[in-house]
Design an enzyme around this catalytic site. Structure first.
Site, PDB file in Angstrom:
ATOM      1  CG  ASN A 106      39.164  45.220  45.174  1.00 29.66           C
ATOM      2  OD1 ASN A 106      38.383  46.082  44.786  1.00 29.66           O
ATOM      3  ND2 ASN A 106      39.300  44.880  46.460  1.00 29.66           N
ATOM      4  CD  GLU A 107      38.859  38.626  40.319  1.00 30.19           C
ATOM      5  OE1 GLU A 107      40.093  38.595  40.190  1.00 30.19           O
ATOM      6  OE2 GLU A 107      38.180  37.627  40.629  1.00 30.19           O
TER       7      GLU A 107
END
Length: 639
Positions: free
Chosen positions: A162-163
């Site tokens: 989850n950037e």
């Protein structure tokens, strides 16, 4: 006590944090929590549902779980696992796949039912991904959700993949990887260009549903992002900050990963301190830098308004404190890194005697010596010391394939020009070209190609050391075995490396050893090389008297510099010496312009080296010290 006994001065921290002395004890503690849950649930005939992570962080947790299974009977028959993520596209049998990782690190060594193992599928067609992700979520829910989710944290602040920009309610989905994430993975793939640009990951919303969330982080490289995640404002720019919203989360850190938290970095802001000399020096320098004032201009009001009233009261008046710290900083500066002969050395960082010292500069790679301490290296030789340089590894990984071919072609042409047989060279050359035409990412080079690349770097290192003023007999190429062994096996024994290092130390019997202390090296070679040197010295110290008079100095510079309060020897460089250092670095032509592994810093090595030494000089000047062109910094390691 395995866990640090710390005062609970955590008002800057927005979620629970547990800190352990090192990653070994932390990993054992996390593994015990998992094992206790598995055992308790098993006694009731229930499944335990684990959310698992990959990467270096959880490896020791998995190793301890394997030990508990083999030695203490921990069973995984009732364990169900869901992995956080997988690269896309990715075949499960690829060396870089998380399927392969999990089998190697855990599943192949315990009695888990592989039907209970779930990992995102990197082989799906794109139109199959959305329904697969929905089914993945439904499968987790069918088991009643995750009992424990373990996490690492990336330098972008990502959890799973989850950037930055991820939503707090996001579910399992296909994502695009941040450039920094791909750079960090580049070594596993043989270059960033081979790292997939996408991945399938559990979402932050999925992670949040876990009954327990344990985020683990080890080493100094994670310290800055840990501080943001623990103390920063909630932001999509640092997805790990969303964990502040959970009542079920705990950060498990080692001391290094926790070192930037306020209670450690600037403890005077949260509690009364024991004002030791190092703590006073650190605090006064911090105050001067924060207020952008020279040390001698700090006032009592400055102390009182910035959490240091206790120091002013206990150790004041503050002007006396300022003078003491100013003098201590000033005494780190020396133009005589080998000691100034026949001088009063009571206020100098190095001993005056013997006037002519034997020194060894250990260089993990063939260019770290001139990049990180080239000015000091040259100064030691100029001042008449018996200076040796020891290149610990061949550095053959960091040479472009095309450069190796070019050198092979040169040798063939040279042999022909001398009317010498060239058939064997041509055969090796043709075999090498054939290999390179089908070379796979991260595929180890054959011996002949590694030899050529190593010789390229050896020639450059000799040129640099000669330029620094060393005779050929003082230039040592160790080619420590761990370096090439580590390319084909992660289980590397270092005994022969230690023995080889001990032999060189016994031969030279140095008064000074300079070693790379830049443990932010993204590939870990600096830390391994330092550990080998330290173990060699510790062993020798037990039986050889000369070691008791051998000082170990650490240098940095290739990746980052020491903090000003840490520096114990600061060697100033004139503009002419900076230029000489630059020319020594230029001898390493294979590393100029575009090195194979540049790290995060796009600047050439000589540029970053100059910039960092100038930044150190400016920091000294800003504190009220003399203005120098550049300063190389050192910290003494007491062993």
């Amino acid at each position: 006590m395995t866990r640090l006994n710390l005062l609970d001065e955590t008002r800057f921290e927005k979620l629970p944090v547990s800190i352990y002395v090192d990653d070994n004890t932390a990993s054992v503690a996390v593994a015990k929590r998992i094992a206790d849950l598995i055992t308790a649930n098993g006694a009731e005939g229930k499944h335990t549902v684990l959310g698992l992570a990959t990467g270096a962080t959880p490896v020791k947790v998995y190793a301890e779980l394997i030990r508990l299974h083999k030695e203490e009977g921990l069973s995984f028959k009732n364990v169900v696992t869901f992995n956080l993520d997988e690269y896309y596209p990715m075949k499960p049998n690829a060396a870089q796949s998380y399927v392969a990782f999990m089998k190697a690190q855990l599943f192949d060594h315990v009695d888990i039912n592989m039907d209970n193992v779930h990992i995102p599928d990197g082989t799906l067609a794109e139109d199959e991904i959305v329904p697969f992700c929905a089914a993945y979520e439904k499968k987790i829910s069918s088991y009643g959700g995750l009992d424990i989710q373990i996490l690492g944290i990336g330098r972008t602040g990502h959890i799973g993949f989850n950037e930055p920009g991820s939503a707090p309610n996001s579910g399992t989905r296909l994502v695009t990887l941040d450039d920094l994430t791909r750079r960090d993975a580049s070594r596993d793939f043989g270059g960033k260009e081979n790292v997939p640009t996408k991945a399938i990951t559990m979402g932050i919303g999925t992670i949040f549903k876990a009954k327990q969330i344990i985020l683990m982080a080890w080493n100094k490289k994670k310290a800055s992002i840990v501080k943001k995640a623990v103390e920063g404002e909630i932001s999509s720019e640092v997805p790990a900050t969303y964990l502040q919203l959970s009542n079920n989360v705990e950060f498990v850190l080692d001391q290094d990963a926790a070192s930037d938290l306020t209670r450690f970095a600037t403890p005077w802001l949260v509690k009364d301190c024991e004002w030791t000399a190092p703590q006073i020096k650190k605090a006064v320098i911090w105050l001067a830098q924060t207020l952008q004032k020279p040390v001698l201009k700090l006032t009592e009001e400055d102390y009182n308004n910035n959490g240091m009233a206790q120091l002013a009261t206990e150790k004041g008046p503050v002007y006396n404190i300022n003078i003491d710290i100013f003098n201590k900083i000033q005494h780190t500066i020396t133009g005589w890194p080998g000691g100034k002969p026949h001088a009063d050395d009571s206020q100098r960082p190095e001993r005056a005697e013997p006037a002519k010292k034997r020194s060894i500069v250990f260089s993990p790679h063939p260019d770290d010596d001139v990049i990180s301490m080239g000015g000091t290296f040259i100064r030691l030789a100029d001042q008449g010391h018996d200076v040796h340089v020891a290149y610990q590894t061949s550095g053959n990984t960091a040479v472009w394939d095309e450069d190796a071919l070019r050198f092979m072609e040169f040798n063939i042409d040279f042999a022909k020009a001398q009317n010498q047989p060239s058939e064997k060279l041509e055969a090796i050359y043709n075999e090498t070209r054939s290999f390179l035409e089908t070379k796979q990412p991260n595929q180890p080079d054959p011996l002949e190609l590694r030899t050529v690349k190593g010789l390229i770097r050896k020639g450059e290192a000799i040129a640099g050391a000669r330029f620094a003023g060393l005779p050929d007999q003082n230039i040592h190429f160790m080619d420590l075995p761990f370096y090439d062994r580590g390319k084909v096996s992660k289980n590397v024994d270092f005994e022969d490396d230690i023995q080889q290092t001990m032999a060189l130390l016994q031969k030279v019997k140095p008064h000074q050893v300079f070693a790379a202390g830049d443990f932010a090296d993204p590939h870990g070679t600096h830390k391994v090389c330092f550990n080998i040197i330290l173990e060699a010295l510790v062993r020798l110290k037990k039986s050889e008297d000369w070691v008791k008079d051998c000082w170990l100095w650490l240098y940095r510079g290739a990746w980052h510099e020491f903090e000003i309060d840490e520096i114990e020897m600061a060697v100033p460089l004139s503009p002419q010496e900076v230029l000489r250092k630059r020319h020594a670095i230029f001898k390493h032509q294979s590393q100029k312009d575009i090195p194979v592994f540049p790290g995060d810093d796009a600047r050439e090595f000589w540029v970053r080296a100059e910039d960092r030494t100038r930044e150190t000089a400016k920091a000294y000047n800003d504190l009220g010290l003399a203005e120098y062109e550049a300063i190389e910094a050192f910290v003494r390691w007491r062993y």
